[in-house]
Structures are given as C-alpha cells and as structure tokens.
Scaffold this motif. Structure first.
Motif, PDB file in Angstrom:
ATOM      1  N   ASP A 136      42.639   0.826 -11.806  1.00  0.00           N
ATOM      2  CA  ASP A 136      41.717   0.199 -12.666  1.00  0.00           C
ATOM      3  C   ASP A 136      42.041  -1.161 -13.058  1.00  0.00           C
ATOM      4  OD1 ASP A 136      40.592   2.510 -13.250  1.00  0.00           O
ATOM      5  OD2 ASP A 136      41.950   3.322 -14.886  1.00  0.00           O
ATOM      6  N   LEU A 137      42.959  -1.877 -12.251  1.00  0.00           N
ATOM      7  CA  LEU A 137      43.437  -3.292 -12.511  1.00  0.00           C
ATOM      8  C   LEU A 137      42.729  -4.203 -11.528  1.00  0.00           C
ATOM      9  CD1 LEU A 137      47.350  -2.901 -13.298  1.00  0.00           C
ATOM     10  CD2 LEU A 137      45.418  -3.171 -14.694  1.00  0.00           C
ATOM     11  N   ARG A 138      42.507  -5.377 -11.871  1.00  0.00           N
ATOM     12  CA  ARG A 138      41.607  -6.083 -10.970  1.00  0.00           C
ATOM     13  C   ARG A 138      42.773  -7.567 -10.891  1.00  0.00           C
ATOM     14  NH1 ARG A 138      39.975  -2.016 -10.230  1.00  0.00           N
ATOM     15  NH2 ARG A 138      37.918  -1.163 -10.391  1.00  0.00           N
ATOM     16  N   THR A 139      42.625  -8.131  -9.675  1.00  0.00           N
ATOM     17  CA  THR A 139      43.208  -9.572  -9.455  1.00  0.00           C
ATOM     18  C   THR A 139      42.216 -10.734  -9.719  1.00  0.00           C
ATOM     19  OG1 THR A 139      44.946  -8.708  -7.735  1.00  0.00           O
ATOM     20  CG2 THR A 139      44.137 -10.878  -7.691  1.00  0.00           C
ATOM     21  N   VAL A 140      42.184 -11.218 -10.096  1.00  0.00           N
ATOM     22  CA  VAL A 140      41.088 -12.420 -10.547  1.00  0.00           C
ATOM     23  C   VAL A 140      41.457 -13.834 -10.054  1.00  0.00           C
ATOM     24  CG1 VAL A 140      39.579 -13.510 -12.492  1.00  0.00           C
ATOM     25  CG2 VAL A 140      40.569 -11.259 -12.660  1.00  0.00           C
ATOM     26  N   VAL A 141      40.792 -14.674  -9.482  1.00  0.00           N
ATOM     27  CA  VAL A 141      41.207 -15.862  -8.997  1.00  0.00           C
ATOM     28  C   VAL A 141      40.088 -16.977  -9.529  1.00  0.00           C
ATOM     29  CG1 VAL A 141      41.738 -17.380  -7.231  1.00  0.00           C
ATOM     30  CG2 VAL A 141      42.435 -15.062  -6.997  1.00  0.00           C
TER      31      VAL A 141
ATOM     32  N   GLY B 152      46.474 -17.078  -6.478  1.00  0.00           N
ATOM     33  CA  GLY B 152      46.086 -15.621  -6.527  1.00  0.00           C
ATOM     34  C   GLY B 152      46.687 -14.472  -7.025  1.00  0.00           C
ATOM     35  N   ASP B 153      48.039 -14.756  -7.473  1.00  0.00           N
ATOM     36  CA  ASP B 153      48.858 -13.711  -8.103  1.00  0.00           C
ATOM     37  C   ASP B 153      48.951 -13.847  -9.582  1.00  0.00           C
ATOM     38  OD1 ASP B 153      50.511 -15.734  -7.866  1.00  0.00           O
ATOM     39  OD2 ASP B 153      52.218 -14.763  -6.766  1.00  0.00           O
ATOM     40  N   ALA B 154      48.249 -14.836 -10.305  1.00  0.00           N
ATOM     41  CA  ALA B 154      48.379 -15.287 -11.444  1.00  0.00           C
ATOM     42  C   ALA B 154      47.875 -14.373 -12.807  1.00  0.00           C
ATOM     43  CB  ALA B 154      47.905 -16.702 -11.809  1.00  0.00           C
ATOM     44  N   LEU B 155      46.675 -13.742 -12.261  1.00  0.00           N
ATOM     45  CA  LEU B 155      46.067 -13.080 -13.331  1.00  0.00           C
ATOM     46  C   LEU B 155      45.711 -11.840 -12.892  1.00  0.00           C
ATOM     47  CD1 LEU B 155      44.784 -12.968 -15.985  1.00  0.00           C
ATOM     48  CD2 LEU B 155      42.541 -13.986 -14.995  1.00  0.00           C
ATOM     49  N   THR B 156      46.042 -10.549 -13.647  1.00  0.00           N
ATOM     50  CA  THR B 156      45.494  -9.252 -13.292  1.00  0.00           C
ATOM     51  C   THR B 156      45.018  -8.796 -14.628  1.00  0.00           C
ATOM     52  OG1 THR B 156      47.490  -8.969 -11.581  1.00  0.00           O
ATOM     53  CG2 THR B 156      46.462  -6.948 -12.597  1.00  0.00           C
ATOM     54  N   VAL B 157      43.808  -8.121 -14.733  1.00  0.00           N
ATOM     55  CA  VAL B 157      43.170  -7.684 -15.776  1.00  0.00           C
ATOM     56  C   VAL B 157      42.797  -6.627 -15.577  1.00  0.00           C
ATOM     57  CG1 VAL B 157      42.464  -9.968 -16.461  1.00  0.00           C
ATOM     58  CG2 VAL B 157      40.899  -8.410 -15.284  1.00  0.00           C
ATOM     59  N   ASP B 158      42.485  -5.588 -16.864  1.00  0.00           N
ATOM     60  CA  ASP B 158      41.777  -4.330 -16.536  1.00  0.00           C
ATOM     61  C   ASP B 158      40.488  -4.269 -16.139  1.00  0.00           C
ATOM     62  OD1 ASP B 158      42.203  -1.093 -17.655  1.00  0.00           O
ATOM     63  OD2 ASP B 158      40.255  -1.711 -18.136  1.00  0.00           O
ATOM     64  N   PHE B 159      39.931  -3.225 -15.486  1.00  0.00           N
ATOM     65  CA  PHE B 159      38.592  -3.432 -14.720  1.00  0.00           C
ATOM     66  C   PHE B 159      37.272  -3.533 -16.053  1.00  0.00           C
ATOM     67  CE2 PHE B 159      38.505   0.899 -16.417  1.00  0.00           C
ATOM     68  CZ  PHE B 159      37.255   1.306 -16.644  1.00  0.00           C
ATOM     69  N   SER B 160      37.656  -3.429 -17.072  1.00  0.00           N
ATOM     70  CA  SER B 160      36.710  -3.646 -18.343  1.00  0.00           C
ATOM     71  C   SER B 160      37.097  -4.757 -18.865  1.00  0.00           C
ATOM     72  CB  SER B 160      37.084  -2.489 -19.337  1.00  0.00           C
ATOM     73  OG  SER B 160      38.362  -2.505 -19.884  1.00  0.00           O
ATOM     74  N   ALA B 161      37.519  -5.668 -18.715  1.00  0.00           N
ATOM     75  CA  ALA B 161      37.768  -6.960 -19.192  1.00  0.00           C
ATOM     76  C   ALA B 161      36.638  -7.804 -18.941  1.00  0.00           C
ATOM     77  CB  ALA B 161      39.216  -7.808 -18.689  1.00  0.00           C
ATOM     78  N   GLY B 162      35.593  -7.702 -19.591  1.00  0.00           N
ATOM     79  CA  GLY B 162      34.158  -8.643 -19.285  1.00  0.00           C
ATOM     80  C   GLY B 162      34.232  -9.713 -19.557  1.00  0.00           C
ATOM     81  N   TRP B 163      35.322 -10.321 -20.147  1.00  0.00           N
ATOM     82  CA  TRP B 163      35.301 -11.691 -20.189  1.00  0.00           C
ATOM     83  C   TRP B 163      35.496 -12.785 -18.982  1.00  0.00           C
ATOM     84  CZ3 TRP B 163      39.634 -14.915 -18.847  1.00  0.00           C
ATOM     85  CH2 TRP B 163      40.470 -14.216 -18.370  1.00  0.00           C
ATOM     86  N   VAL B 164      35.954 -12.100 -18.043  1.00  0.00           N
ATOM     87  CA  VAL B 164      36.130 -12.840 -16.603  1.00  0.00           C
ATOM     88  C   VAL B 164      34.483 -13.116 -16.162  1.00  0.00           C
ATOM     89  CG1 VAL B 164      38.316 -11.980 -16.390  1.00  0.00           C
ATOM     90  CG2 VAL B 164      36.346 -10.958 -15.260  1.00  0.00           C
ATOM     91  N   LEU B 165      33.636 -12.587 -16.713  1.00  0.00           N
ATOM     92  CA  LEU B 165      32.242 -12.412 -15.944  1.00  0.00           C
ATOM     93  C   LEU B 165      31.404 -13.376 -16.811  1.00  0.00           C
ATOM     94  CD1 LEU B 165      31.485  -8.722 -15.599  1.00  0.00           C
ATOM     95  CD2 LEU B 165      32.532 -10.130 -14.110  1.00  0.00           C
ATOM     96  N   ASP B 166      32.127 -13.743 -17.969  1.00  0.00           N
ATOM     97  CA  ASP B 166      31.292 -14.999 -18.844  1.00  0.00           C
ATOM     98  C   ASP B 166      30.929 -16.164 -18.432  1.00  0.00           C
ATOM     99  OD1 ASP B 166      31.166 -12.669 -20.625  1.00  0.00           O
ATOM    100  OD2 ASP B 166      33.050 -13.752 -21.842  1.00  0.00           O
ATOM    101  N   PRO B 167      29.699 -16.879 -18.509  1.00  0.00           N
ATOM    102  CA  PRO B 167      29.566 -18.042 -18.077  1.00  0.00           C
ATOM    103  C   PRO B 167      30.658 -19.327 -18.480  1.00  0.00           C
ATOM    104  CG  PRO B 167      27.801 -17.613 -19.156  1.00  0.00           C
ATOM    105  CD  PRO B 167      28.912 -16.382 -19.468  1.00  0.00           C
ATOM    106  N   ARG B 168      31.226 -19.029 -19.548  1.00  0.00           N
ATOM    107  CA  ARG B 168      32.621 -20.006 -19.846  1.00  0.00           C
ATOM    108  C   ARG B 168      33.820 -19.030 -20.099  1.00  0.00           C
ATOM    109  NH1 ARG B 168      32.566 -24.754 -17.909  1.00  0.00           N
ATOM    110  NH2 ARG B 168      33.950 -25.375 -19.456  1.00  0.00           N
TER     111      ARG B 168
END
Length: 245
Positions: free
Chosen positions: A229-234, A183-199
């Motif tokens: 403006d930062l997002r945690t991503v899991v 859960g604490d491994a990835l933090t990105v900017d809110f504009s990091a659209g790549w985390v929404l990609d199908p792959r």
C-alpha cells in the motif's frame, strides 16, 4: 459287488482374512490407508508447487515480455499517427498521450504514456492520472507505472537523482523535465492524495516537497516489488519545450 468305501472329504480350506500376509487385501495387495493418503497429499503439494512457480514465472517474465512487445506496437502507432498530422492517436487501450524517455533508465528506454490508470493502461505503458495537468500545462502532471511485471517501466524509479532528465514526446513536440527529489526520498501511503494536487504540499513539515515551479512532474510507483500500500514518489519540473519539426 460291494463298492469300496469312499474317502471322507476333508474340511474346506479356511478363507483368507483381510489383512493376512500374502492375502488379496493384505500389504502385498494394497498399501495401508495412511500410506496412500500421504502419497496423495505429496502429489497434491507437488502439483501446487509447480503451479505457484508457473504463476510467478508468468507474472515476472511473461507479462513483461508481452507488455514490452505491446508497448513497442503502441509507440509505432503514435509515431505513425503524428507523422500523418493526428493530434490525438487512439490505440487499443485508449488514448495515447506521448512517449516517455529517461536517460537514467538506459539509452533505449522509451515507454508510451496513455490516458488514465486502469489495469489495461498500466499493463501497456505509463498512465497519466486523470484530473492532473497535461504536458505543458500549469499544474502537476502525474504519471504512474508498474515497478514489476507488465513491462515494469518504473522498476528503477528509486535510482533517479536530482538533476536527471525526463523527456516526453507528444504530437506538439517534446517537453523537457528535470528531477528535483531523489528517487528514494519520499514514500507515502497509497491514499496520500496530496501528491496529486496542482501544488502539492507535504503534510509532514520535515518531509519532501516539490519546487515552486508552476509546471510540475510527479512520478509514482509501488514502493516494493510485490503487493504493498506504499508508493514511491518523485518530483520534478518542466525546463523546456521543443516544438515538433
């Protein structure tokens, strides 16, 4: 008869001057302007401080209490609709997709998942990002939720560990997922659209990526308790499905 001479009148008493001690406008009558201004400023700061404390209390506790009551009502509506054979249940903030359960967050943790990520949706549960995969579909299903206030459904997202289970109950059945990244491994900017990609592919070669599974799960929330403006991503992936009985 000769009248007695009158006593000559004395001079009239002198009028008091502004500022004389004991006069109507002196210190005994009213405080100096500077003291009065300081008193007014102090009262204003006190009122502002109380207002700020009340606003914080509203945001931290009242909105969470109200949202949790609302979430329970939506969950009841979903379960009732599914029991009546409805495949799509409409609630007051939109379309209900499912009920999210995460054992790591507690045995009684359950939050409704709703279509979209509007303010109203995120105040009532977890939002399903428009344009991403639906439960069971190939691709990347992205879910977003508040880390604080409004029920704070993802308050403990950073506590997730590799191998933790995530279940999503829907009208069709329950989809099972497993967490692939801490859960604490990835933090990105809110504009990091790549985390929404199908792959999703991390542009940082040394960064965290999801697995190669065709059915992915991505969970998003703010990386800090207050505005950021930062997002945690899991990342996770689907491991199974139990049809509704």
């Amino acid at each position: 008869m000769t009248s007695a001479p009158s006593v000559p009148a004395g001079p009239p008493p002198a009028a008091g001057r502004a500022g004389d001690a004991g006069g109507p406008d002196g210190p005994a009558g009213r405080p100096p302007r500077r003291r009065r201004a300081l008193r007014i400023a102090g009262i204003a700061f006190l009122v502002a401080g109380v207002g700020i404390l009340l606003w914080i209390a509203w945001q931290l506790w009242v909105t969470t209490w109200l949202s949790q009551r609302h979430q329970a009502e939506i969950i009841g509506s979903l379960e009732q609709g599914w029991s009546q054979g409805q495949q799509e249940v409409r609630v007051d903030v939109g379309t209900g997709i499912g009920i999210l359960r995460v054992p790591r967050f507690g045995a009684d943790y359950e939050v409704p998942v709703l279509a979209g990520t509007s303010d109203d949706v995120l105040a009532a549960g977890v939002g399903h990002q428009d344009g991403t995969a639906m439960p069971g579909e190939r691709g990347n299903m992205v879910l977003a939720g508040h880390v604080i206030t409004h029920g704070e459904p993802f308050r403990h997202l950073k506590d997730l560990r590799v191998g933790d289970e995530v279940d999503l109950q829907t009208a069709q059945g329950t989809y099972h997922y497993v967490i692939d990244t801490p859960g604490d491994a990835l933090t990105v900017d809110f504009s990091a659209g790549w985390v929404l990609d199908p792959r999703p592919v991390n542009p940082d070669p040394a960064g965290v990526d999801p697995t190669d599974d065709p059915r992915l799960l991505t969970l998003l929330t703010c990386a800090e308790l207050f505005h950021t403006d930062l997002r945690t991503v899991v990342f996770g992936h689907q491991t199974g499905f139990d049809p509704a009985g």
